[in-house]
Design a protein around this motif. Structure first.
Motif, PDB file in Angstrom:
ATOM      1  N   THR A 194       0.860  -1.173   0.000  1.00  0.00           N
ATOM      2  CA  THR A 194       0.000   0.000   0.000  1.00  0.00           C
ATOM      3  C   THR A 194       0.904   1.233   0.000  1.00  0.00           C
ATOM      4  O   THR A 194       2.133   1.092  -0.023  1.00  0.00           O
ATOM      5  N   THR A 195       0.312   2.407  -0.020  1.00  0.00           N
ATOM      6  CA  THR A 195       1.138   3.627   0.028  1.00  0.00           C
ATOM      7  C   THR A 195       0.553   4.595   1.065  1.00  0.00           C
ATOM      8  O   THR A 195      -0.597   4.454   1.477  1.00  0.00           O
ATOM      9  N   VAL A 196       1.339   5.578   1.428  1.00  0.00           N
ATOM     10  CA  VAL A 196       0.839   6.554   2.405  1.00  0.00           C
ATOM     11  C   VAL A 196      -0.174   7.515   1.779  1.00  0.00           C
ATOM     12  O   VAL A 196      -0.819   8.280   2.484  1.00  0.00           O
ATOM     13  N   PHE A 197      -0.341   7.460   0.450  1.00  0.00           N
ATOM     14  CA  PHE A 197      -1.417   8.246  -0.154  1.00  0.00           C
ATOM     15  C   PHE A 197      -2.757   7.554   0.073  1.00  0.00           C
ATOM     16  O   PHE A 197      -3.767   8.186   0.357  1.00  0.00           O
ATOM     17  N   HIS A 198      -2.775   6.215  -0.015  1.00  0.00           N
ATOM     18  CA  HIS A 198      -4.027   5.447   0.058  1.00  0.00           C
ATOM     19  C   HIS A 198      -4.323   5.083   1.511  1.00  0.00           C
ATOM     20  O   HIS A 198      -4.222   3.924   1.899  1.00  0.00           O
TER      21      HIS A 198
ATOM     22  N   TYR B  47      15.610  11.658  -0.198  1.00  0.00           N
ATOM     23  CA  TYR B  47      15.503  10.794  -1.386  1.00  0.00           C
ATOM     24  C   TYR B  47      14.780  11.517  -2.525  1.00  0.00           C
ATOM     25  O   TYR B  47      15.323  11.664  -3.623  1.00  0.00           O
ATOM     26  N   GLY B  48      13.569  11.994  -2.225  1.00  0.00           N
ATOM     27  CA  GLY B  48      12.728  12.582  -3.276  1.00  0.00           C
ATOM     28  C   GLY B  48      13.397  13.724  -4.022  1.00  0.00           C
ATOM     29  O   GLY B  48      13.390  13.766  -5.262  1.00  0.00           O
TER      30      GLY B  48
ATOM     31  N   TYR C 168      11.922  15.480  -7.352  1.00  0.00           N
ATOM     32  CA  TYR C 168      10.682  15.994  -6.745  1.00  0.00           C
ATOM     33  C   TYR C 168      10.993  17.279  -5.980  1.00  0.00           C
ATOM     34  O   TYR C 168      12.085  17.429  -5.414  1.00  0.00           O
ATOM     35  N   ASN C 169      10.017  18.180  -5.952  1.00  0.00           N
ATOM     36  CA  ASN C 169      10.213  19.435  -5.225  1.00  0.00           C
ATOM     37  C   ASN C 169       9.648  19.392  -3.817  1.00  0.00           C
ATOM     38  O   ASN C 169      10.109  20.115  -2.936  1.00  0.00           O
ATOM     39  N   ASN C 170       8.621  18.571  -3.612  1.00  0.00           N
ATOM     40  CA  ASN C 170       7.979  18.526  -2.296  1.00  0.00           C
ATOM     41  C   ASN C 170       7.220  17.210  -2.120  1.00  0.00           C
ATOM     42  O   ASN C 170       7.100  16.411  -3.064  1.00  0.00           O
ATOM     43  N   ALA C 171       6.712  17.014  -0.897  1.00  0.00           N
ATOM     44  CA  ALA C 171       6.018  15.772  -0.575  1.00  0.00           C
ATOM     45  C   ALA C 171       4.753  15.614  -1.408  1.00  0.00           C
ATOM     46  O   ALA C 171       4.395  14.502  -1.821  1.00  0.00           O
TER      47      ALA C 171
ATOM     48  N   GLU D 243       4.136  16.402  -4.471  1.00  0.00           N
ATOM     49  CA  GLU D 243       4.408  15.811  -5.790  1.00  0.00           C
ATOM     50  C   GLU D 243       4.619  14.298  -5.687  1.00  0.00           C
ATOM     51  O   GLU D 243       4.183  13.540  -6.555  1.00  0.00           O
ATOM     52  N   MET D 244       5.270  13.878  -4.598  1.00  0.00           N
ATOM     53  CA  MET D 244       5.507  12.435  -4.438  1.00  0.00           C
ATOM     54  C   MET D 244       4.193  11.698  -4.197  1.00  0.00           C
ATOM     55  O   MET D 244       3.938  10.648  -4.783  1.00  0.00           O
ATOM     56  N   LEU D 245       3.352  12.284  -3.346  1.00  0.00           N
ATOM     57  CA  LEU D 245       2.063  11.645  -3.051  1.00  0.00           C
ATOM     58  C   LEU D 245       1.196  11.574  -4.307  1.00  0.00           C
ATOM     59  O   LEU D 245       0.514  10.568  -4.547  1.00  0.00           O
ATOM     60  N   MET D 246       1.232  12.641  -5.116  1.00  0.00           N
ATOM     61  CA  MET D 246       0.441  12.638  -6.338  1.00  0.00           C
ATOM     62  C   MET D 246       0.934  11.567  -7.313  1.00  0.00           C
ATOM     63  O   MET D 246       0.149  10.983  -8.060  1.00  0.00           O
TER      64      MET D 246
END
Lengths: 243, 342
Positions: free
Chosen positions: A169-173, A203-204, A209-212, A214-217
């Motif tokens: 799973t991911t921290v977005f879901h 890491y990101g 990536y510029n911010n969290a 963008e990673m979540l998206m």
């Protein structure tokens, strides 16, 4: 409603702004609540790393042991105290890297513990080095020209066993994350929940990536929900189990 | 009086069971494997043949926190691997017993021949400063007795206690009267509440009141002072040694484990001091040593305990090191001649 599971006097946590670990900690506590568990029925065991610091924030008897050894500590605890719900909450470097041997053998013994593996694809606390889970091409402090290696196949390690429970799973879901944790805890035997987590700071940003956000998206865009499958594809989240 | 024929390693298992051990995890290694063999057959003891030595020490730490008196057993190579776990148990104040049946090292060395090469490792093997209690029996009967005491000392000190043996002491078969020992044995009950009752946080980080304290120097200084005092206080209840032989001789021989048995015929000519609690080093040796012109530490290593004794006595002493896994009285007598003491 999850306040009772935390030592709130220790907040704020050590984690960076934008870090995904807090989301996983919160959903873990919500899973406890929804399963109706009292603090004294649970113990959290962590290893070393950013995620390893999670154990200290839970308001119950907890252990924060050596790097990579959360699983054997949890196994000893569970065997001595079978009524406890024993949860390993630790990172990918801890569980899959330095502690990899235990990830082969504790599932083989089908120890009745739940491992929540926060997979942020890097060694965050030490500044962002290449992890066994880092993507091919990942630029890290120890792979400045991009990683040459394919990431470790965690699912394959778990599915190699006679009985297994593996969830990705991911921290977005977040609702799916909570469902995975709950079902893992209800599984009799060794259960493993891999939570893909964003580490934007170490890491990101090195991957562009510029911010969290963008990673979540990207998690939202890239991961598809799968169910009833024997094996998850790399871009799928879901649960595979064999009783 | 009922005498039984037992092996040293079997006696360790029986002592552990008598002490109330409920969990064992280990990994096969010569000359410690018989301990695993024996305990794997016990129905009411949690037993795991772990994937490696590191898993085994961490399992016993987890099991101890879970409420079970716990033990692991190994030899030199495995003992090295367990050092991080021993440091963790020390930092978290978890009682466990670690048996190290010594063989010739370093590395794989001479697996089937005995040695006493892990003396310093038993006290100083972990990184950081730790103050472990270390026992070293020299007979099958003592293996039984001091395994019980190792569990007691672990409870008393809330820390990992090391029980050293060597290949000979582990593998020798002798008659032992365990019932006689049982009559005098006191079994210390647990004081550590099992998990599932509180909000304690056991961490390898420096800590105070269940919370990490990673940059507080004053807290660390308080911790190390308290820990050292706690270990010394607990150890003082276990000041085991033997002092025998010609006490009016001008030479005191110091030996432990199998070496102490090999030199026992020398008691007709010399005084002999045999520490059973190797660490913290016995203050009694300081008092006894005053009466002797010559002090000779005889051991199967390059002078590991000699170094510790010199530090204790603050004077230059002599040593005989017996190397290569063979310990013979004739060789030791020759060395005593070289030192001008025979």
């Amino acid at each position: 409603m999850t306040e009772k599971y935390f030592k709130q006097e220790l907040f704020p946590t050590i984690w960076c702004a934008g870090c995904g670990i807090g989301l996983a900690v919160k959903e873990t506590a919500k899973a406890f609540k929804e399963l109706g568990l009292d603090n004294n029925q649970i113990s959290i065991v962590s290893g070393i790393g950013c995620s390893g610091r999670a154990a200290g924030y839970f308001n119950m008897d907890t252990i924060h042991g050596c790097h990579g050894r959360a699983i054997p500590v949890a196994e000893g605890l569970k065997r001595a105290n079978p009524k406890l719900n024993v949860i390993v909450f630790s990172g990918d470097g801890d569980i899959v890297g330095i502690g990899g041997n235990h990830l082969i053998h504790s599932p083989r013994r089908d120890t009745d513990i739940t491992v929540i593996c926060i997979n942020n694809q890097t060694y965050g606390l030490t500044g962002g080095q290449l992890a066994p889970t880092s993507a091919e091409g990942a630029v890290t402090m120890t792979s400045p020209f991009g990683s040459k290696y394919h990431p470790v196949n965690i699912q394959g390690l778990i599915l190699a066993n006679k009985r297994f429970f593996y969830a990705r799973t991911t921290v977005f879901h977040i609702d799916h994350m909570r469902k995975c944790i709950k079902e893992a805890m209800q599984f009799k035997g060794f259960s493993f929940v891999e939570i893909i987590t964003n580490c934007v700071e170490t890491y990101g940003k090195r991957q562009g990536y510029n911010n969290a956000y963008e990673m979540l998206m990207d998690y939202k865009k890239n991961f598809k929900m799968a169910s009833g499958k024997d094996r998850l594809e790399d871009n799928e989240i879901g649960i595979v189990r064999k009783e | 009086m009922t005498k039984k024929l037992l092996q040293g390693n079997e006696a360790i298992c029986l002592g552990a069971i008598k002490a109330g051990m409920k969990f064992f995890a280990g990994y096969p290694i010569t000359p410690a494997s018989e301990i695993m063999h024996f305990l794997s057959r016990q129905k009411d003891i949690g037993f795991v043949h772990a994937e490696d030595e590191i898993a085994a020490i961490n399992m016993v730490i987890g099991a101890s926190l879970g409420g079970a008196k716990s033990m692991t057993a190994t030899s030199g190579p495995g003992f090295s691997l367990k050092q991080e776990g021993i440091g963790l148990a020390h930092m978290m104040e978890v009682p466990v017993v670690v048996v190290d049946c010594q063989r010739v090292g370093p590395s794989t060395g001479m697996p089937t021949l005995g040695s006493q090469g892990d003396i310093l490792q038993s006290a100083h093997g972990s990184h950081g400063d730790i103050f472990p209690i270390v026992f070293y029996p020299n007979s099958v009967e003592e293996c039984y007795k001091y395994t019980i005491e190792a569990f007691n000392a672990a409870e008393d000190s809330q820390s990992p206690v090391i029980l050293l043996t060597d290949t000979s002491t582990s593998h020798i078969y002798e008659t032992a009267d365990t019932e006689e020992i049982d009559k005098a044995a006191k079994i210390r009950q647990r004081t550590l509440e099992p998990f599932g009752k509180g909000t304690r946080h056991f961490t390898g980080l420096a800590h105070e009141k269940d919370a990490p304290k990673t940059r507080d120097s004053e807290n660390y200084k308080r911790w190390i002072k308290r820990t050292k005092e706690k270990q010394t206080r607990a150890a003082n209840n276990y000041s085991f040694y033997e002092y025998m032989g010609q006490k009016d001789s001008d030479t005191l021989l110091v030996a432990y484990g199998i070496t102490s048995r090999v030199i026992s015929p020398l008691r007709d000519r010399f005084a002999i001091f045999r520490p059973i609690r190797l660490f913290p080093i016995l203050d009694e040796l300081k008092i006894i040593a005053k009466d002797f012109k010559n002090i000779v530490v005889i051991e199967q290593n390059e002078g590991q305990y000699l170094h510790e004794v010199e530090v204790l006595l603050k004077r230059k002493i002599q040593g005989i090191s017996v190397q290569g896994g063979e310990v013979k009285l004739s060789g030791i007598e020759e060395q005593l001649k070289v030192l001008g003491l025979e």
